[in-house]
Write a protein that holds these residues in place. Structure first.
Motif, PDB file in Angstrom:
ATOM      1  N   PHE A 172      -5.329 -20.214  -6.094  1.00  0.00           N
ATOM      2  CA  PHE A 172      -3.982 -20.640  -6.458  1.00  0.00           C
ATOM      3  C   PHE A 172      -3.121 -19.409  -6.718  1.00  0.00           C
ATOM      4  CE2 PHE A 172      -6.671 -24.229  -7.580  1.00  0.00           C
ATOM      5  CZ  PHE A 172      -5.941 -25.307  -7.100  1.00  0.00           C
ATOM      6  N   ALA A 173      -1.987 -19.335  -6.043  1.00  0.00           N
ATOM      7  CA  ALA A 173      -1.086 -18.187  -6.177  1.00  0.00           C
ATOM      8  C   ALA A 173       0.284 -18.673  -6.637  1.00  0.00           C
ATOM      9  CB  ALA A 173      -0.967 -17.453  -4.835  1.00  0.00           C
ATOM     10  N   ASP A 174       0.742 -18.152  -7.769  1.00  0.00           N
ATOM     11  CA  ASP A 174       2.023 -18.573  -8.346  1.00  0.00           C
ATOM     12  C   ASP A 174       3.025 -17.434  -8.209  1.00  0.00           C
ATOM     13  OD1 ASP A 174       4.046 -19.838  -9.677  1.00  0.00           O
ATOM     14  OD2 ASP A 174       2.983 -20.094 -11.564  1.00  0.00           O
ATOM     15  N   GLU A 175       3.959 -17.566  -7.258  1.00  0.00           N
ATOM     16  CA  GLU A 175       4.964 -16.531  -6.978  1.00  0.00           C
ATOM     17  C   GLU A 175       4.313 -15.150  -6.853  1.00  0.00           C
ATOM     18  OE1 GLU A 175       7.930 -17.223  -6.228  1.00  0.00           O
ATOM     19  OE2 GLU A 175       8.626 -18.989  -7.318  1.00  0.00           O
ATOM     20  N   PRO A 176       3.308 -14.990  -5.985  1.00  0.00           N
ATOM     21  CA  PRO A 176       2.536 -13.743  -5.949  1.00  0.00           C
ATOM     22  C   PRO A 176       3.331 -12.521  -5.517  1.00  0.00           C
ATOM     23  CG  PRO A 176       2.008 -15.095  -4.047  1.00  0.00           C
ATOM     24  CD  PRO A 176       2.857 -15.945  -4.953  1.00  0.00           C
ATOM     25  N   THR A 177       4.487 -12.716  -4.873  1.00  0.00           N
ATOM     26  CA  THR A 177       5.294 -11.574  -4.430  1.00  0.00           C
ATOM     27  C   THR A 177       6.573 -11.434  -5.242  1.00  0.00           C
ATOM     28  OG1 THR A 177       6.403 -12.924  -2.746  1.00  0.00           O
ATOM     29  CG2 THR A 177       4.401 -11.757  -2.083  1.00  0.00           C
ATOM     30  N   GLY A 178       6.698 -12.208  -6.313  1.00  0.00           N
ATOM     31  CA  GLY A 178       7.937 -12.235  -7.080  1.00  0.00           C
ATOM     32  C   GLY A 178       8.332 -10.912  -7.695  1.00  0.00           C
ATOM     33  N   ALA A 179       7.337 -10.058  -8.019  1.00  0.00           N
ATOM     34  CA  ALA A 179       7.629  -8.779  -8.669  1.00  0.00           C
ATOM     35  C   ALA A 179       7.580  -7.605  -7.688  1.00  0.00           C
ATOM     36  CB  ALA A 179       6.634  -8.537  -9.809  1.00  0.00           C
ATOM     37  N   LEU A 180       7.491  -7.909  -6.384  1.00  0.00           N
ATOM     38  CA  LEU A 180       7.311  -6.856  -5.390  1.00  0.00           C
ATOM     39  C   LEU A 180       8.554  -6.706  -4.513  1.00  0.00           C
ATOM     40  CD1 LEU A 180       3.705  -7.851  -4.225  1.00  0.00           C
ATOM     41  CD2 LEU A 180       4.334  -6.156  -5.970  1.00  0.00           C
ATOM     42  N   ASP A 181       8.738  -5.503  -3.966  1.00  0.00           N
ATOM     43  CA  ASP A 181       9.830  -5.312  -3.021  1.00  0.00           C
ATOM     44  C   ASP A 181       9.474  -6.004  -1.702  1.00  0.00           C
ATOM     45  OD1 ASP A 181       8.490  -3.369  -1.086  1.00  0.00           O
ATOM     46  OD2 ASP A 181       8.337  -2.215  -2.934  1.00  0.00           O
ATOM     47  N   THR A 182      10.452  -6.125  -0.818  1.00  0.00           N
ATOM     48  CA  THR A 182      10.277  -6.923   0.396  1.00  0.00           C
ATOM     49  C   THR A 182       9.120  -6.427   1.255  1.00  0.00           C
ATOM     50  OG1 THR A 182      12.638  -7.436   0.432  1.00  0.00           O
ATOM     51  CG2 THR A 182      11.421  -7.742   2.489  1.00  0.00           C
ATOM     52  N   ARG A 183       9.053  -5.115   1.471  1.00  0.00           N
ATOM     53  CA  ARG A 183       8.007  -4.558   2.335  1.00  0.00           C
ATOM     54  C   ARG A 183       6.619  -4.797   1.744  1.00  0.00           C
ATOM     55  NH1 ARG A 183       5.562   0.327   2.005  1.00  0.00           N
ATOM     56  NH2 ARG A 183       4.507   1.134   3.848  1.00  0.00           N
ATOM     57  N   THR A 184       6.456  -4.512   0.452  1.00  0.00           N
ATOM     58  CA  THR A 184       5.167  -4.695  -0.196  1.00  0.00           C
ATOM     59  C   THR A 184       4.806  -6.167  -0.262  1.00  0.00           C
ATOM     60  OG1 THR A 184       5.626  -2.738  -1.539  1.00  0.00           O
ATOM     61  CG2 THR A 184       3.819  -4.144  -2.258  1.00  0.00           C
ATOM     62  N   GLY A 185       5.821  -7.011  -0.510  1.00  0.00           N
ATOM     63  CA  GLY A 185       5.579  -8.449  -0.546  1.00  0.00           C
ATOM     64  C   GLY A 185       5.028  -8.965   0.768  1.00  0.00           C
ATOM     65  N   LYS A 186       5.561  -8.481   1.872  1.00  0.00           N
ATOM     66  CA  LYS A 186       5.069  -8.916   3.177  1.00  0.00           C
ATOM     67  C   LYS A 186       3.622  -8.467   3.407  1.00  0.00           C
ATOM     68  CE  LYS A 186       9.463  -9.389   5.628  1.00  0.00           C
ATOM     69  NZ  LYS A 186      10.309  -8.937   6.750  1.00  0.00           N
ATOM     70  N   GLN A 187       3.267  -7.291   2.883  1.00  0.00           N
ATOM     71  CA  GLN A 187       1.883  -6.827   3.004  1.00  0.00           C
ATOM     72  C   GLN A 187       0.932  -7.749   2.241  1.00  0.00           C
ATOM     73  OE1 GLN A 187       2.154  -2.797   1.554  1.00  0.00           O
ATOM     74  NE2 GLN A 187       2.835  -1.977   3.523  1.00  0.00           N
ATOM     75  N   VAL A 188       1.352  -8.144   1.044  1.00  0.00           N
ATOM     76  CA  VAL A 188       0.526  -9.040   0.231  1.00  0.00           C
ATOM     77  C   VAL A 188       0.408 -10.410   0.898  1.00  0.00           C
ATOM     78  CG1 VAL A 188       0.438 -10.297  -1.964  1.00  0.00           C
ATOM     79  CG2 VAL A 188       0.911  -7.843  -1.950  1.00  0.00           C
ATOM     80  N   LEU A 189       1.510 -10.920   1.456  1.00  0.00           N
ATOM     81  CA  LEU A 189       1.475 -12.205   2.155  1.00  0.00           C
ATOM     82  C   LEU A 189       0.575 -12.136   3.386  1.00  0.00           C
ATOM     83  CD1 LEU A 189       5.254 -13.033   1.852  1.00  0.00           C
ATOM     84  CD2 LEU A 189       3.392 -14.366   0.837  1.00  0.00           C
ATOM     85  N   GLY A 190       0.640 -11.019   4.091  1.00  0.00           N
ATOM     86  CA  GLY A 190      -0.246 -10.824   5.227  1.00  0.00           C
ATOM     87  C   GLY A 190      -1.708 -10.832   4.802  1.00  0.00           C
ATOM     88  N   LEU A 191      -1.962 -10.268   3.616  1.00  0.00           N
ATOM     89  CA  LEU A 191      -3.326 -10.259   3.089  1.00  0.00           C
ATOM     90  C   LEU A 191      -3.789 -11.680   2.754  1.00  0.00           C
ATOM     91  CD1 LEU A 191      -5.846  -8.863   2.025  1.00  0.00           C
ATOM     92  CD2 LEU A 191      -4.600  -8.331  -0.078  1.00  0.00           C
ATOM     93  N   LEU A 192      -2.918 -12.474   2.132  1.00  0.00           N
ATOM     94  CA  LEU A 192      -3.272 -13.867   1.842  1.00  0.00           C
ATOM     95  C   LEU A 192      -3.541 -14.641   3.133  1.00  0.00           C
ATOM     96  CD1 LEU A 192      -0.757 -14.771  -1.018  1.00  0.00           C
ATOM     97  CD2 LEU A 192      -3.228 -14.463  -1.225  1.00  0.00           C
ATOM     98  N   ARG A 193      -2.713 -14.384   4.154  1.00  0.00           N
ATOM     99  CA  ARG A 193      -2.923 -15.022   5.450  1.00  0.00           C
ATOM    100  C   ARG A 193      -4.295 -14.628   6.016  1.00  0.00           C
ATOM    101  NH1 ARG A 193      -1.566 -19.374   7.819  1.00  0.00           N
ATOM    102  NH2 ARG A 193      -3.789 -19.378   8.226  1.00  0.00           N
ATOM    103  N   THR A 194      -4.667 -13.361   5.828  1.00  0.00           N
ATOM    104  CA  THR A 194      -5.942 -12.854   6.336  1.00  0.00           C
ATOM    105  C   THR A 194      -7.126 -13.505   5.644  1.00  0.00           C
ATOM    106  OG1 THR A 194      -5.004 -10.722   6.978  1.00  0.00           O
ATOM    107  CG2 THR A 194      -7.364 -10.785   6.599  1.00  0.00           C
TER     108      THR A 194
END
Length: 249
Positions: A172-194
């Motif tokens: 369960f992920a609650d706003e996992p990129t909310g505290a990150l900048d756009t570039r870093t947020g996309k990296q984290v989202l890519g990791l969740l997708r992976t």
């Protein structure tokens, strides 16, 4: 289809779940008769306006809060049948959490933070699995670092690794990129997708960001505590357009 077959194919199931806070005239219905099934190995994003019930949905689905009525299953386990001690053990052993605040312990190293759930439940660390998780989140050279020595994105990667190391039924992920900048947020989202694609992990993510939601297989929309709509593999533009129309629902 038998109940056993349903539980094998299903990670989480909510049946007529309602959550009411307060009583009488002060009562607020946060969830209203919500029924939904999340398949194993799926990535689901939950969106909705502020106050739509997103966080309550996640808390009930994850066993962090008990619904006022209805039932929640994790696989074949009916969470409403569990006493608090058993529910705590289930969350620790079968559920992974990733929050906007990374919730790392500052005095522990990266490796110690990742393996903390295993130590708390008295389980041995599977070194091969730990190495695989660490390699996939890109932290192989950071295991001895403290959280204060990491960037925000790296700290969130630690949190994702910590959630994965127990091989949970659901993350369960609650706003996992909310505290990150756009570039870093996309990296984290890519990791969740992976972790969904490579490990067959089941992920449920609450987000307000149409770009984040577009990484999911399925986007579920809540409005006034009820399911309003769902989309499959939509673009950020389609998600954003649907969000603007939620007020008309």
């Amino acid at each position: 289809m038998s109940e056993t077959m349903i539980s094998e194919a299903t990670a989480v199931r909510l049946a007529d779940v309602s959550k009411v806070y307060g009583r009488g005239g002060a009562a607020v219905t946060a969830l209203d008769q919500v029924s939904i099934t999340l398949a194993r190995g799926s990535f689901t994003a939950v969106m909705g306006p502020s106050g739509s019930g997103k966080s309550t949905f996640l808390h009930c689905a994850a066993g962090l809060d008990r619904p006022t009525s209805g039932n929640v299953w994790l696989g074949s386990t009916d969470l409403s049948s569990l006493k608090e001690t058993a529910l705590t053990a289930l969350r620790r052993e079968r559920v992974g959490f990733v929050f906007q605040a990374y919730n790392l312990l500052p005095a522990l190293t990266v490796e110690q933070n990742i393996t903390l759930p295993l130590r708390l439940s008295g389980r041995a660390v599977e070194r091969d699995w730990l190495r695989e998780v660490v390699a996939n989140v890109g932290l192989g050279d950071r295991l001895t670092h403290l959280p204060s020595e990491l960037s925000g994105g790296q700290q969130q990667r630690v949190a994702i690794a910590r959630a994965l190391v127990t091989r949970p039924d659901v993350m369960f992920a609650d706003e996992p990129t909310g505290a990150l900048d756009t570039r870093t947020g996309k990296q984290v989202l890519g990791l969740l997708r992976t972790v969904v694609t490579r490990f067959g992990q089941t992920v449920l993510m609450v987000t307000h960001d149409p770009v984040a939601a577009s990484y999911a297989d399925r986007v579920v929309f809540l409005a006034d505590g009820r399911l309003a709509d769902e989309l499959y593999q939509p673009s950020p533009e389609v998600v954003a357009e649907r969000m603007t129309r939620l007020g008309e629902w």
